[in-house]
Design a protein around this motif. Structure first.
Motif, short mmCIF file in Angstrom:
data_model
loop_
_atom_site.label_atom_id
_atom_site.label_comp_id
_atom_site.label_asym_id
_atom_site.label_seq_id
_atom_site.Cartn_x
_atom_site.Cartn_y
_atom_site.Cartn_z
N GLU A 64 14.11 33.44 -13.97
CA GLU A 64 13.13 33.44 -15.04
C GLU A 64 12.80 34.87 -15.43
OE1 GLU A 64 8.39 32.47 -15.52
OE2 GLU A 64 9.65 31.00 -14.45
N MET A 65 12.84 35.15 -16.72
CA MET A 65 12.42 36.44 -17.21
C MET A 65 10.89 36.42 -17.31
SD MET A 65 13.38 38.58 -20.71
CE MET A 65 15.16 38.38 -20.52
N SER A 66 10.25 36.96 -16.29
CA SER A 66 8.79 36.91 -16.23
C SER A 66 8.15 37.81 -17.27
CB SER A 66 8.31 37.33 -14.84
OG SER A 66 8.78 36.44 -13.86
N THR A 101 11.04 34.66 -22.79
CA THR A 101 9.86 35.18 -22.12
C THR A 101 8.69 35.20 -23.09
OG1 THR A 101 9.03 36.97 -20.72
CG2 THR A 101 10.26 37.62 -22.68
N SER A 102 7.49 35.29 -22.53
CA SER A 102 6.30 35.31 -23.38
C SER A 102 5.36 36.45 -23.00
CB SER A 102 5.55 33.97 -23.29
OG SER A 102 5.16 33.72 -21.95
N THR A 103 5.85 37.41 -22.23
CA THR A 103 5.02 38.52 -21.78
C THR A 103 5.75 39.85 -21.98
OG1 THR A 103 3.96 37.15 -20.09
CG2 THR A 103 3.78 39.53 -19.82
N ILE A 104 5.05 40.81 -22.55
CA ILE A 104 5.54 42.18 -22.67
C ILE A 104 4.59 43.09 -21.91
CG2 ILE A 104 5.99 44.11 -24.23
CD1 ILE A 104 6.80 42.15 -26.38
N THR A 105 5.14 43.96 -21.08
CA THR A 105 4.30 44.88 -20.30
C THR A 105 4.15 46.21 -21.03
OG1 THR A 105 6.21 45.68 -19.04
CG2 THR A 105 4.96 43.83 -18.11
N LEU A 106 2.94 46.76 -20.93
CA LEU A 106 2.59 48.00 -21.63
C LEU A 106 1.91 48.97 -20.69
CD1 LEU A 106 0.83 46.40 -24.74
CD2 LEU A 106 3.22 47.12 -24.62
N CYS A 107 1.90 50.25 -21.08
CA CYS A 107 1.01 51.22 -20.45
C CYS A 107 0.12 51.79 -21.55
CB CYS A 107 1.78 52.33 -19.75
SG CYS A 107 2.43 53.62 -20.84
N THR A 108 -0.99 52.39 -21.19
CA THR A 108 -1.91 52.89 -22.21
C THR A 108 -1.62 54.32 -22.61
OG1 THR A 108 -3.52 53.44 -20.47
CG2 THR A 108 -3.76 51.31 -21.60
N GLY A 109 -0.68 54.97 -21.94
CA GLY A 109 -0.19 56.25 -22.38
C GLY A 109 -1.03 57.44 -21.96
N SER A 110 -0.58 58.61 -22.40
CA SER A 110 -1.18 59.88 -22.01
C SER A 110 -1.15 60.83 -23.20
CB SER A 110 -0.40 60.48 -20.84
OG SER A 110 -0.82 61.81 -20.56
#
Length: 275
Positions: A64-66, A101-110
């Protein structure tokens, strides 16, 4: 809770071979990166046929592509760079259904112009927060359009550098499409006079109900903080796993920050604690 791994951990000539390597370790979940399919991590275009072929490969290998990695610098001081990131996020979101899949992961950056993973003194400024929040508001519109979840990962080097800032972000956005990627190693703060376990417990008090994915890596502090494989650092994994259980987390625990030859050791370490 099911164990998984970053697909990028394995270097192979095709998506099929990467997924076979993941399955070979007995894993059934992965966080995918489009670089595994020969594209940039955040491409300008994804062919529908390619996305469907990746989904078919996952199905053949019973994986599964989480989540799909979609990190870009949401707080970059250059507005054009932030807008380009949003445009590419739209490309990923559009492909999610075909990818499975239904989720994309992010970071808030710098505010660091060279790397979204490096700290900058302006990360705690009102301007950095405002730019990051504007980027995320645009991302939420995309998430609503494609009915996906955005998993935001707090990290010390980013604008959202601790659990309190992450909770503030969730409150300000007020969107069911924004959840949290929990990573115990990311929350280590050498400047805090509190123990790592206290910081982690507080993070779960504030964010536990919002976790969509948990990450499993570790951190060492021999002169300089460095991320390492789970079990090779200072994170109290027994405490971490107990906290995940206490909030009834049933999502994937995804290994990363390790080399392929460390996979078996980290899996054995985590499985022994779970059992």
């Amino acid at each position: 809770m099911e164990l998984g791994i970053f697909a990028k951990t394995f270097s192979r000539n095709s998506v099929e071979e990467i997924l076979q390597a993941i399955r070979g370790h007995g894993l059934t979940r992965t966080q995918f990166n489009m670089s595994c399919a020969g594209l940039p991590p955040m491409p300008d275009h994804i062919e529908l046929e390619l996305a469907q072929s990746i989904r078919s490969a996952c199905q053949r290998n019973q994986i599964e592509m989480s989540a799909l990695s979609g990190t870009f610098n949401m707080a970059h001081p250059d507005a054009d760079i932030r807008r380009a990131g949003i445009d590419r996020l739209h490309v990923l979101a559009q492909a999610c259904s075909a990818l499975g899949t239904s989720t994309i992961t992010l970071c808030t950056g710098s505010r660091n112009r060279d790397s979204m993973w490096k700290v900058h003194p302006d990360n705690r400024s009102k301007e950095a927060w405002s730019d990051m929040l504007h980027s995320l508001a645009s991302a939420v519109e995309i998430a609503e359009q494609y009915d996906i979840v955005l998993g935001v990962e707090p990290e010390l080097a980013n604008v959202v550098y601790d659990a309190s800032r992450a909770k503030l972000l969730l409150d300000e956005l007020g969107s069911p499409h924004v959840k949290i990627v929990m990573d115990a190693a990311n929350l280590y703060n050498p400047e805090s006079d509190r123990s790592q376990n206290d910081l982690l417990s507080e993070a779960f008090d504030l964010l536990g109900e919002h976790i969509v994915i948990a990450h499993a890596k570790d951190i060492t502090t021999n002169g300089q903080a460095e991320f390492v494989a789970a079990g090779a650092g200072m994170v109290d994994y027994q405490h971490y796993l107990q906290l995940l259980s206490a909030v009834n987390f049933t999502g994937p625990l995804i290994l990363h920050g390790l080399s392929e030859d460390q996979v078996d050791g980290s899996l054995s370490f985590i499985k022994a604690l779970i059992s």
